[in-house]
Design a protein around this motif. Structure first.
Motif, PDB file in Angstrom:
ATOM      1  N   HIS A 301      -4.175  -4.969   4.663  1.00 48.84           N
ATOM      2  CA  HIS A 301      -3.665  -3.523   5.039  1.00 48.84           C
ATOM      3  C   HIS A 301      -3.460  -2.636   3.963  1.00 48.84           C
ATOM      4  CE1 HIS A 301      -2.434  -4.531   9.359  1.00 48.84           C
ATOM      5  NE2 HIS A 301      -2.639  -5.673   8.841  1.00 48.84           N
ATOM      6  N   VAL A 302      -4.088  -1.253   3.911  1.00 45.67           N
ATOM      7  CA  VAL A 302      -3.960  -0.728   2.529  1.00 45.67           C
ATOM      8  C   VAL A 302      -3.475   0.884   2.787  1.00 45.67           C
ATOM      9  CG1 VAL A 302      -5.127   0.199   0.548  1.00 45.67           C
ATOM     10  CG2 VAL A 302      -6.012  -1.822   1.312  1.00 45.67           C
ATOM     11  N   GLY A 303      -2.359   1.075   2.359  1.00 44.70           N
ATOM     12  CA  GLY A 303      -1.936   2.399   2.656  1.00 44.70           C
ATOM     13  C   GLY A 303      -1.224   2.970   1.588  1.00 44.70           C
ATOM     14  N   VAL A 304      -1.088   4.358   1.691  1.00 45.40           N
ATOM     15  CA  VAL A 304      -0.303   5.355   0.983  1.00 45.40           C
ATOM     16  C   VAL A 304       1.093   5.522   1.164  1.00 45.40           C
ATOM     17  CG1 VAL A 304      -0.350   7.373  -0.459  1.00 45.40           C
ATOM     18  CG2 VAL A 304      -2.494   6.385   0.025  1.00 45.40           C
ATOM     19  N   ASN A 306       5.105   6.975   0.367  1.00 47.04           N
ATOM     20  CA  ASN A 306       5.889   7.792  -0.438  1.00 47.04           C
ATOM     21  C   ASN A 306       7.240   7.512  -0.914  1.00 47.04           C
ATOM     22  OD1 ASN A 306       6.971   8.669   2.066  1.00 47.04           O
ATOM     23  ND2 ASN A 306       6.773  10.729   1.409  1.00 47.04           N
ATOM     24  N   GLY A 307       7.809   6.373  -0.328  1.00 46.97           N
ATOM     25  CA  GLY A 307       9.319   5.860  -0.590  1.00 46.97           C
ATOM     26  C   GLY A 307       9.856   6.138   1.059  1.00 46.97           C
ATOM     27  N   TRP A 308       9.294   7.129   1.675  1.00 49.98           N
ATOM     28  CA  TRP A 308      10.191   7.185   2.742  1.00 49.98           C
ATOM     29  C   TRP A 308       9.250   6.702   3.932  1.00 49.98           C
ATOM     30  CZ3 TRP A 308      14.806   9.934   3.531  1.00 49.98           C
ATOM     31  CH2 TRP A 308      15.342  10.308   2.390  1.00 49.98           C
ATOM     32  N   CYS A 309       7.942   6.813   4.044  1.00 49.12           N
ATOM     33  CA  CYS A 309       7.053   6.393   5.068  1.00 49.12           C
ATOM     34  C   CYS A 309       5.557   6.377   4.564  1.00 49.12           C
ATOM     35  CB  CYS A 309       7.101   7.236   6.678  1.00 49.12           C
ATOM     36  SG  CYS A 309       6.846   9.025   6.228  1.00 49.12           S
ATOM     37  N   PHE A 310       4.794   6.115   5.288  1.00 48.74           N
ATOM     38  CA  PHE A 310       3.123   5.941   5.164  1.00 48.74           C
ATOM     39  C   PHE A 310       3.003   7.336   5.463  1.00 48.74           C
ATOM     40  CE2 PHE A 310       3.736   1.344   5.521  1.00 48.74           C
ATOM     41  CZ  PHE A 310       3.038   1.016   4.386  1.00 48.74           C
ATOM     42  N   LEU A 311       1.942   7.924   4.492  1.00 50.13           N
ATOM     43  CA  LEU A 311       1.548   9.251   4.653  1.00 50.13           C
ATOM     44  C   LEU A 311       0.405   9.385   5.864  1.00 50.13           C
ATOM     45  CD1 LEU A 311       1.150  10.631   1.118  1.00 50.13           C
ATOM     46  CD2 LEU A 311       3.003  10.519   2.505  1.00 50.13           C
ATOM     47  N   ASP A 312      -0.109   8.448   5.998  1.00 56.16           N
ATOM     48  CA  ASP A 312      -1.214   8.197   7.018  1.00 56.16           C
ATOM     49  C   ASP A 312      -1.144   6.594   7.661  1.00 56.16           C
ATOM     50  OD1 ASP A 312      -2.986   8.773   9.008  1.00 56.16           O
ATOM     51  OD2 ASP A 312      -4.670   9.181   7.617  1.00 56.16           O
ATOM     52  N   PRO A 314      -2.065   2.919   7.751  1.00 54.10           N
ATOM     53  CA  PRO A 314      -2.641   1.943   6.985  1.00 54.10           C
ATOM     54  C   PRO A 314      -4.143   1.715   7.319  1.00 54.10           C
ATOM     55  CG  PRO A 314      -0.377   1.408   6.761  1.00 54.10           C
ATOM     56  CD  PRO A 314      -0.600   2.410   8.247  1.00 54.10           C
ATOM     57  N   GLN A 315      -4.898   1.670   6.544  1.00 49.93           N
ATOM     58  CA  GLN A 315      -6.361   1.167   6.991  1.00 49.93           C
ATOM     59  C   GLN A 315      -6.297  -0.612   6.988  1.00 49.93           C
ATOM     60  OE1 GLN A 315      -9.505   2.928   4.928  1.00 49.93           O
ATOM     61  NE2 GLN A 315      -8.182   4.365   3.875  1.00 49.93           N
ATOM     62  N   VAL A 316      -6.869  -0.966   7.883  1.00 48.39           N
ATOM     63  CA  VAL A 316      -6.994  -2.704   8.178  1.00 48.39           C
ATOM     64  C   VAL A 316      -8.281  -3.055   7.703  1.00 48.39           C
ATOM     65  CG1 VAL A 316      -6.291  -4.443   9.607  1.00 48.39           C
ATOM     66  CG2 VAL A 316      -5.101  -2.084   9.787  1.00 48.39           C
ATOM     67  N   VAL A 317      -8.744  -3.668   6.932  1.00 49.61           N
ATOM     68  CA  VAL A 317     -10.112  -4.422   6.597  1.00 49.61           C
ATOM     69  C   VAL A 317     -10.039  -5.858   6.631  1.00 49.61           C
ATOM     70  CG1 VAL A 317     -10.826  -2.197   5.215  1.00 49.61           C
ATOM     71  CG2 VAL A 317      -9.666  -4.270   4.038  1.00 49.61           C
ATOM     72  N   ARG A 367       4.974  10.703  -9.271  1.00 47.10           N
ATOM     73  CA  ARG A 367       5.162   9.375  -9.540  1.00 47.10           C
ATOM     74  C   ARG A 367       5.753   8.460  -8.806  1.00 47.10           C
ATOM     75  NH1 ARG A 367      10.746   8.856 -10.980  1.00 47.10           N
ATOM     76  NH2 ARG A 367      10.098   7.466 -12.955  1.00 47.10           N
ATOM     77  N   ALA A 368       6.565   8.839  -7.515  1.00 49.55           N
ATOM     78  CA  ALA A 368       6.922   8.102  -6.525  1.00 49.55           C
ATOM     79  C   ALA A 368       6.067   7.818  -5.526  1.00 49.55           C
ATOM     80  CB  ALA A 368       8.121   8.579  -5.948  1.00 49.55           C
ATOM     81  N   LEU A 369       4.714   8.066  -5.527  1.00 49.56           N
ATOM     82  CA  LEU A 369       3.717   7.892  -4.726  1.00 49.56           C
ATOM     83  C   LEU A 369       3.027   6.298  -4.954  1.00 49.56           C
ATOM     84  CD1 LEU A 369       2.767   9.556  -2.244  1.00 49.56           C
ATOM     85  CD2 LEU A 369       0.675   9.929  -3.269  1.00 49.56           C
ATOM     86  N   ALA A 370       2.823   5.557  -3.989  1.00 53.98           N
ATOM     87  CA  ALA A 370       2.470   4.014  -4.439  1.00 53.98           C
ATOM     88  C   ALA A 370       1.447   3.622  -3.056  1.00 53.98           C
ATOM     89  CB  ALA A 370       3.691   3.209  -4.152  1.00 53.98           C
ATOM     90  N   ILE A 371       0.613   2.939  -3.732  1.00 51.86           N
ATOM     91  CA  ILE A 371      -0.494   2.184  -2.841  1.00 51.86           C
ATOM     92  C   ILE A 371       0.161   0.875  -2.413  1.00 51.86           C
ATOM     93  CG2 ILE A 371      -2.939   1.568  -2.549  1.00 51.86           C
ATOM     94  CD1 ILE A 371      -3.754   3.589  -4.806  1.00 51.86           C
ATOM     95  N   VAL A 372       0.106   0.606  -1.164  1.00 52.88           N
ATOM     96  CA  VAL A 372       0.783  -0.555  -0.721  1.00 52.88           C
ATOM     97  C   VAL A 372      -0.414  -1.585  -0.276  1.00 52.88           C
ATOM     98  CG1 VAL A 372       2.590  -1.519   1.015  1.00 52.88           C
ATOM     99  CG2 VAL A 372       2.793   0.718  -0.202  1.00 52.88           C
ATOM    100  N   PHE A 373      -0.131  -2.889  -0.502  1.00 51.21           N
ATOM    101  CA  PHE A 373      -1.168  -3.645  -0.019  1.00 51.21           C
ATOM    102  C   PHE A 373      -0.466  -4.997   0.494  1.00 51.21           C
ATOM    103  CE2 PHE A 373      -3.019  -2.025  -4.097  1.00 51.21           C
ATOM    104  CZ  PHE A 373      -4.269  -1.767  -3.819  1.00 51.21           C
ATOM    105  N   GLN A 374      -1.002  -5.325   1.686  1.00 52.64           N
ATOM    106  CA  GLN A 374      -0.455  -6.175   2.592  1.00 52.64           C
ATOM    107  C   GLN A 374      -1.283  -7.264   3.016  1.00 52.64           C
ATOM    108  OE1 GLN A 374       1.342  -5.166   6.346  1.00 52.64           O
ATOM    109  NE2 GLN A 374       2.375  -6.939   6.862  1.00 52.64           N
TER     110      GLN A 374
END
Length: 1437
Positions: A301-304, A306-312, A314-317, A367-374
């Motif tokens: 799972h790859v998503g963006v 912002n500390g509060w929630c996912f902006l969209d 997450p993409q599943v590959v 600076r607080a925007l992160a790419i999350v990998f799961q």
């Protein structure tokens, strides 16, 4: 390579936001209840906390001395009182001191929620903070209150308005007491603190919709919070008018995952623990050892975030094992090695997981925007008797487990990662993560590891890592495609030369760029339990993954062994985008073709047009019951009665009650003739702010009943009873009266009566049942127009089922229907300095339905007896009338004179002209010299055309006439030959009369007989494309069943050849064959009457609608020739088409700027075919347009999705009106249209105007004269806001240019559309039309006031405002208000000297209901330019 050792050290900015934004979820029962009530869309709300008044807060012993360091804080939390559950996140205000028993808060909170239920409330608690000896602060509750958000109304709108909430003793924890469960009113059980209350206001905040993807639901937040992705506001409140930061495209490539100590050992240990856990949680049995859990799929799972929630979402590959050594590449060469089965890879187990494609992400520089990998593994377990899972089509069930996760903030530090490879350490164990799931932990990962230096070699090998590259999408677009293509070709050639690639020596696999990554939807367990199309991966043995035995119902993919489970065939178990290349695609493409570039693949895309909703077939009429005073006013007007043939009054039907429909009773009625009556009685005006009280004064109607021609009524005047209007509290209906040609009101009977006679002389054979079905199911749309301005007032519809007599001699019904129109209004915006001189940006446009009035109409049906012979012809369908049988010729050819019958028919024009010339020239046509006679005739022709006198011709003239005579002789011989051929063709011609309407297919069968003793191959040739032979056997069978034709059906009867003039059929000697023919026309004439009322009829009495057939479809004669092998006709079928008008089911009127393409979508109603037993089978819908220059199409969408008809209409100059028809077919072979829509497109000139409310803006328009002198007057759709100069009637000379000055002074902010018509005052015809697109801004407020007005009592309230003249000289000012019905001024105009003050007297009208409203007061100068704007908030309490 950029290495990130510790996730949280790398992302301190993100972690701060993440730790601060953790929320408590709401009760699952409440979420389920909201979904059951269809509350799926979240609503934005704004809570304004004004001040806290606390004169008598409870004091403790520690506080009795009046500690000076005590501060107060307000805490706000969401609460579900039905389940006694606090949820969301508690918001805390900044600590403040109390002054004069008051605390000024002035805080604005925002949140959005979909739980629009009465049980959702806000709990507000007042807390005192005092310092403790240890340096901390001691918090003590001083009282709390509850704010209700939503009412008990079904629409669950937020209860807007100001609130004053009383504080209660105790703590909010008292709401958890069992006595308060399911309590609606807390005030009866909670004790109120005297003199303590909180002032606040709650209202909807639609602007929050644009930033809902940045914030989770049910989180209270202030506008000064740090929200990554949201631009900062100079006012400090970024959520009042939120502005998003620009999102840029980025591409994630070359992603691999490395698990320690190796992939095989990691998964073996994982499966051992999972299997052990599964065996420990069920009863042991004899089948237990055989039931093992295996790995089904590896996901990422790859998503963006912002500390509060996912902006969209997450993409599943899906990740795939890569061979050892495949990771250490620096260019595309190693990438090719993973796509080719290498012999050396078989002996090496895969050590890493990789993604063969790229991922597209959208990021913003924060600076607080992160790419999350799961990392998530999909496991499958067998289904047995001990499990609680229900058996499905497969014997295994699937479950998910998160193994690792990690985050990376690309903008935490200066971006030194561009073009570099990033290596991120993945986390495991019990740590808070953005997905909120439990994460797998091994003993190795659970132990705390000391961070090793980044420079130490091999330190990254001790941890699980993900490696990737991130590049900007703009940089990828700027790279040269030819260079990359050349590099790939070199790589392919290198692999073709490699001896370790035996497969490549036999087949060329062209390279292809990785496809874009669509967002993969999440999967449910039911989807995962479906049968997979690729093998299951298991590590229970030492065999390789592609060498495992496959369980039952699982079949290996043919590419699994060759390409290491590269799932080229998409999985039937999921909709996840696998993102791999198809290795077989383009295998035969030459290298030269690749230099030209790849073919672009079309993405699934549906045009976004605001759809026009159809009324449908069974739209209920909006009937309302009139008051008794209105009914008395109508019946006293003296309208003509509807009586039957015996003079008795027709039976009255109630339009609010259902009408039974019995077709057999209608068909057995002895009174088969019907006179349908429409009486337009009165029109009730609805007061509106944008029009005057006497609008409209004159109206006319347009409508179409059944297949009669469209009706445009004459001009009707609205008669107002002044005495009745003064006494009535509600507007009384205005009686309609016709106007004579001299402009005076007709003194005869009031109202307008239109009659339609439907009997056997009008209906076609078998049409009676269709007419009765039309009355039972259809509604008739009526358009109401202002006859002065020619502007559309609105439309309405009446149900025709109340005109069914059901055996009665006559029936009547009185309808009162609402006249509706639609208005498009955009969001209001505040005028800023940046908006000056710029084109306004697009804003969301809302569609509002406005009631313009009520139409009183009476419908009736009077039965009449008809001739029995006519009755049989109209009701009985002729037996097999669609079979055309040629007439048998008994005698031989009788011969006769060719000139007497045929030559004169072929040359009718020449014979008639010669007859006229005989009279004009006084020549004897029987004189012996026929040549001289013909010369004289030709001379007479030249004299007649040139208007010359009869004179002696010269020699040149005679020579020319002799030449003409020489040319006449061969043409005469040709005419004789054509005449003979025509007479012979008449002997084999069979004529057939056809009654056809627009879009309906007419089926015929022609009996073709071979008269010869030898077989013949006959060619069917048609001279018109609208009639053709049916060559499809399925289509032929459909029409035979539809028309109930009991003739034989033969498959593969026709022989079709490309380039042949028509289909061919083989006939044996003396054989007769039925040839199926079909006639269908989609084209028609689009001429229409000019816009405006019709002239009054010359006779007196009711207006009878004409029964003449409409000329929309032209009559024509067509021939179908059956030619033998020698090319000579064997038989001719001549079809004479007699057009009949079609039924119009619905009418649309669209307004569009001139000379521009109109692109519009019309929403289709749901159709279900009753003949299909399966309800899931979709109805095949197709559309056709009567105008070939208009693009009309529809697309089949997924089941359950609404279907639209898309139109693209070319533009025309103003004020042209384009009319066409759209036919909707629901059967496959388009036998007859299910609905026919008549669409009018009014093309108008577009004018864009930007202005401010309350201030007058001027705009110039140009009106050009036509060919004749006209007296023109201009009319506006909103005369209270638009003034036109010249105001009255003016003369417009031919080809002249007249300048019109518009004075626009709107009172409502937002985007709006207004109309302006220039009308010929004498002929009531439209000259030019304009579409005014207003972008109205709110003004900048100077001062704000608040006033309370008591409710009821019949008295208002008076207030004063002081205004000072800022100028040094004396000035005159005007007072204006946007709510003239609520606020009146003592003086609307005043004059004061420079620097002096003036007291403005305000008088507020009383109200009968509590509430609040904001009224703007404008101080304008004499040119209506705003000097000052005051906002007065009126609270009615």
């Amino acid at each position: 390579m950029v290495k990130t050792e510790d996730t949280f050290n790398m992302a301190d900015g993100w972690r701060e936001v993440f730790e601060r934004s953790r929320v408590v979820p709401p009760p699952s029962q409440t979420v389920r209840l909201a979904l059951e009530n269809h509350f799926t869309q979240s609503t934005g709300l704004q809570l304004h906390l004004s001040r806290l008044t606390a004169a008598h807060l409870p004091q403790t012993q520690e506080m009795s001395g009046g500690e000076p360091d005590v501060t107060y804080q307000l805490r706000v939390t969401l609460f579900d009182r039905n389940h006694q559950h606090f949820f969301g996140k508690t918001w805390r205000s900044p600590p403040q001191r109390m002054k004069n028993n008051k605390i000024s808060l002035n805080e604005v909170l925002y949140f959005h929620t979909s739980l629009r239920l009465p049980s959702t409330v806000v709990v507000l608690e007042v807390v005192s903070l005092s310092p403790s000896p240890d340096g901390s602060q001691q918090a003590l509750g001083r009282g709390f209150t509850v704010l209700e958000l939503f009412t008990n109304r079904p629409e669950a709108q937020a209860a807007d308005g100001d609130r004053r909430l009383n504080l209660h003793h105790g703590s909010p924890r008292s709401l958890l007491h069992p006595l308060l469960r399911d309590t609606v009113d807390y005030s009866s059980l909670l004790k109120t603190i005297d003199g303590a209350h909180l002032d606040c206001a709650i209202k909807n905040h639609p602007a929050l919709v644009s930033v809902m993807h940045l914030l989770p639901e049910n989180v209270l937040i202030s506008g000064n919070e740090n929200i990554p992705g949201l631009a900062a506001s100079p006012t400090g409140d970024a959520l009042l008018r939120p502005q998003l930061l620009k999102m840029l495209p980025f591409t994630l490539t070359r992603l691999t995952v490395s698990l320690q100590p190796s992939l095989e050992k990691f998964e073996s240990q994982l499966l051992q623990q999972v299997n052990a856990d599964c065996h420990n949680t069920k009863q042991p049995g004899p089948e237990g050892p055989l039931r093992t859990v295996v790995i089904q799929e590896r996901r990422l799972h790859v998503g963006v975030h912002n500390g509060w929630c996912f902006l969209d979402k997450p993409q599943v590959v899906v990740l795939e094992p890569l061979a050892s050594g495949a990771r250490g590449r620096s260019d595309g060469t190693s990438k090719q090695s993973t796509l080719v089965k290498d012999s050396s890879a078989i002996s090496t187990l895969p050590q890493t997981l990789g993604l063969r494609s790229s991922l597209e992400l959208r990021l913003t520089n924060h600076r607080a925007l992160a790419i999350v990998f799961q990392l998530e593994w999909v496991f499958t377990a067998p289904i047995g008797r001990e499990t609680m899972l229900s058996a499905t089509s497969t014997s295994r069930a699937a479950f998910l487990q998160c193994l690792r996760w990690g985050i990376w903030c690309p903008f935490q530090e200066p971006a030194d990662w561009k073009g570099e490879e990033i290596q991120l350490v993945l986390q495991g164990g019990a740590k808070p993560n953005p997905h909120g799931v439990m994460v797998y932990s091994t003993e190795m990962s659970a132990k705390p590891q000391s961070p090793a230096p980044l420079s130490a070699p091999g330190s990254a090998q001790a941890k699980d890592t993900v490696t990737f590259r991130l590049s900007s999408g703009l940089e990828r677009k700027a790279s040269s495609p030819k260079a990359s293509l050349r590099t790939k070709q070199e790589d392919v050639s290198r692999h073709r030369r490699s001896p370790s690639s035996p497969l490549q020596a036999h087949r060329y696999i062209p390279p292809a760029s990785p496809p874009a990554s669509p967002a993969g939807p999440g999967l449910s367990l039911s989807q995962l339990a479906a049968t997979s199309r690729y093998p299951t991966i298991s590590h229970s043995s030492s065999a390789l993954p592609w060498q495992q035995s496959f369980p039952s119902l699982l079949h290996p993919s043919p590419l699994a062994s060759a390409h290491q489970l590269s799932h080229v065939a998409w999985s039937g178990a999921s909709n996840i985008a696998h993102l791999e290349m198809d290795l077989h695609r383009g295998g035969d493409v030459s290298p030269s073709a690749q230099d030209e570039g790849d073919q672009l693949q079309e993405l699934p895309f549906t045009p976004v047009h605001a759809p026009v909703i159809t009324l449908g077939l069974n739209m209920p009429s909006s009937c309302s019951v009139s008051s008794r005073s209105s009914l008395a006013h109508l019946y006293s007007a003296g309208f003509p009665d509807i009586v039957d043939g015996a003079g008795q009054a027709a039976e009255v039907l109630d339009p609010t009650e259902p009408v039974p429909f019995d077709p057999q009773r209608e068909e057995c009625d002895p009174l088969q003739g019907n006179v349908l009556v429409f009486q337009f009685l009165a029109f009730t005006r609805i007061p509106a702010a944008d029009v005057g009280p006497d609008w409209p004064e004159n109206i006319y109607f347009t409508f179409q009943f059944y297949r009669f021609p469209p009706v445009t009524s004459q001009q009707l005047k609205l008669l107002t009873s002044d005495r009745g209007q003064q006494k009535a509290t509600v507007p009384l209906p205005c009686v309609l009266a016709s106007i004579n040609k001299d402009g005076n009101v007709n003194s005869g009977s009031p109202g307008l009566q239109v009659q339609f006679r439907v009997d056997g002389g009008f209906l076609k054979p078998g049409e009676k049942r269709w007419f009765l079905r039309y009355l039972a199911l259809h509604t008739m749309q009526i358009d109401i127009w202002d006859s002065d301005s020619l502007l559309l007032i609105g439309s309405t519809a009446i149900e025709l089922k109340y005109m069914l007599r059901q055996g009665k001699s006559a029936v009547q019904a009185l309808h009162e229907v609402e006249v509706l129109t639609t208005e498009y209004v955009g969001e209001d915006t505040l005028l800023t300095s940046a908006d000056v001189g710029q084109r306004p940006a697009l804003s969301p446009v809302a569609v509002h339905t406005i009631i313009r009035g009520r139409l009183h109409i009476r419908t009736g049906n009077i039965g009449n007896p008809v001739d029995p012979s006519r009755r049989r012809a109209a009701d009985v369908m002729a037996s097999h009338s669609n079979i055309i049988t040629p007439h048998v010729v008994i005698g031989g050819f009788r011969g006769g004179s060719l000139s007497s019958r045929n030559i004169l028919q072929l040359n009718a024009r020449n014979a008639a002209q010669a007859h006229r010339l005989e009279i004009d020239g006084q020549h004897d046509l029987n004189e012996p010299d026929s040549g001289r006679r013909k010369l004289n005739c030709m001379a007479a022709v030249h004299r007649r055309e040139g208007k010359e006198e009869a004179k002696i011709m010269d020699r040149t003239k005679e020579a020319r006439l002799a030449k003409d005579l020489y040319q006449i002789k061969p043409s005469e011989k040709r005419s004789k030959a054509e005449g003979i051929a025509n007479m012979l063709s008449q002997a084999i011609t069979t004529q057939h009369l056809l009654y056809a309407s627009l879009g309906s297919a007419e089926y015929m069968e022609f009996v073709l007989k071979n008269p010869f003793n030898v077989p013949q191959t006959v060619t069917v040739h048609s001279d018109d494309p609208e009639i053709s032979a049916i060559t499809n056997t399925e289509e032929w069978s459909y029409f035979k069943a539809l028309t109930k034709t009991p003739t034989p059906l033969e498959e593969n009867m026709f022989h079709l050849e490309e380039g042949a003039p028509g289909p061919r059929v083989y006939l044996r000697p003396k054989e007769s064959l039925h040839i199926p023919l079909k006639y269908q026309s989609f084209l028609c004439d689009h001429t229409m009457a000019l816009q405006g009322p019709s002239f009054p009829p010359t006779g007196k009495g009711s207006q009878m609608a004409k029964k003449n057939l409409s000329n929309i479809v032209a009559a024509k004669t067509m021939k179908v020739t059956f030619k033998a092998e020698d090319g000579k006709p064997m038989a001719i079928c001549q079809v004479n088409v007699e057009p009949t008008p079609h039924v119009v089911d619905q009418t649309f009127r669209l307004y569009h700027p001139e000379l521009c393409f109109l692109k519009k979508a019309i929403r289709l109603p749901p159709w279900n075919d009753p003949t299909v037993g399966d309800p899931d089978v979709r109805t095949h819908i197709s559309v056709r347009c009567s105008d070939p220059n208009i693009i009309c199409q529809t697309r089949m969408l997924a089941p359950g999705e609404p279907q639209d008809v898309y139109l693209k209409v070319p533009g025309s100059p103003s004020p042209h009106i384009k009319m066409f028809f759209v036919m909707v077919f629901t059967d496959k072979w388009m036998a007859a249209p299910s609905q026919i829509w008549q669409i009018y497109v009014h093309f108008v000139e577009r004018v864009d105007v930007s202005c401010v409310t309350g201030q007058r803006s001027c705009q110039s328009l140009v009106l050009r004269g036509k060919q004749a002198v006209r007296k023109v007057k201009c009319f506006s759709s909103h005369p209270q806001e638009i003034e036109v100069d010249p105001e009255g009637v003016f003369v417009l000379p031919p080809a002249a240019v007249q300048e019109l000055q518009l004075k626009v002074q709107p009172w409502r902010a937002g985007s709006r559309f207004l109309y302006l018509n220039a009308v010929d005052a004498e002929n009531r015809r439209l000259v030019t039309a304009w579409l005014l697109c207003l972008n109205v801004y709110r003004p900048v407020l100077s001062k704000a006031f608040e006033v309370c007005v008591p409710v009821g009592g019949g008295r208002g309230s008076s207030r004063k405002i002081t205004y000072t003249n800022p100028y040094t000289s004396s000035r005159s000012f005007l007072l204006r208000s946007d709510h003239a019905d609520l606020l009146q001024f003592k003086e609307e105009k005043f004059q004061i000297s420079g620097g002096e003050s003036y007291t403005i007297g305000l008088r507020f009208a009383p109200s009968q209901s509590p509430g609040s409203v904001e009224i703007l007061v404008y101080v304008n100068n004499l040119e209506e330019k705003t000097e000052e704007t005051f906002c007065v908030k009126v609270n009615y309490s």
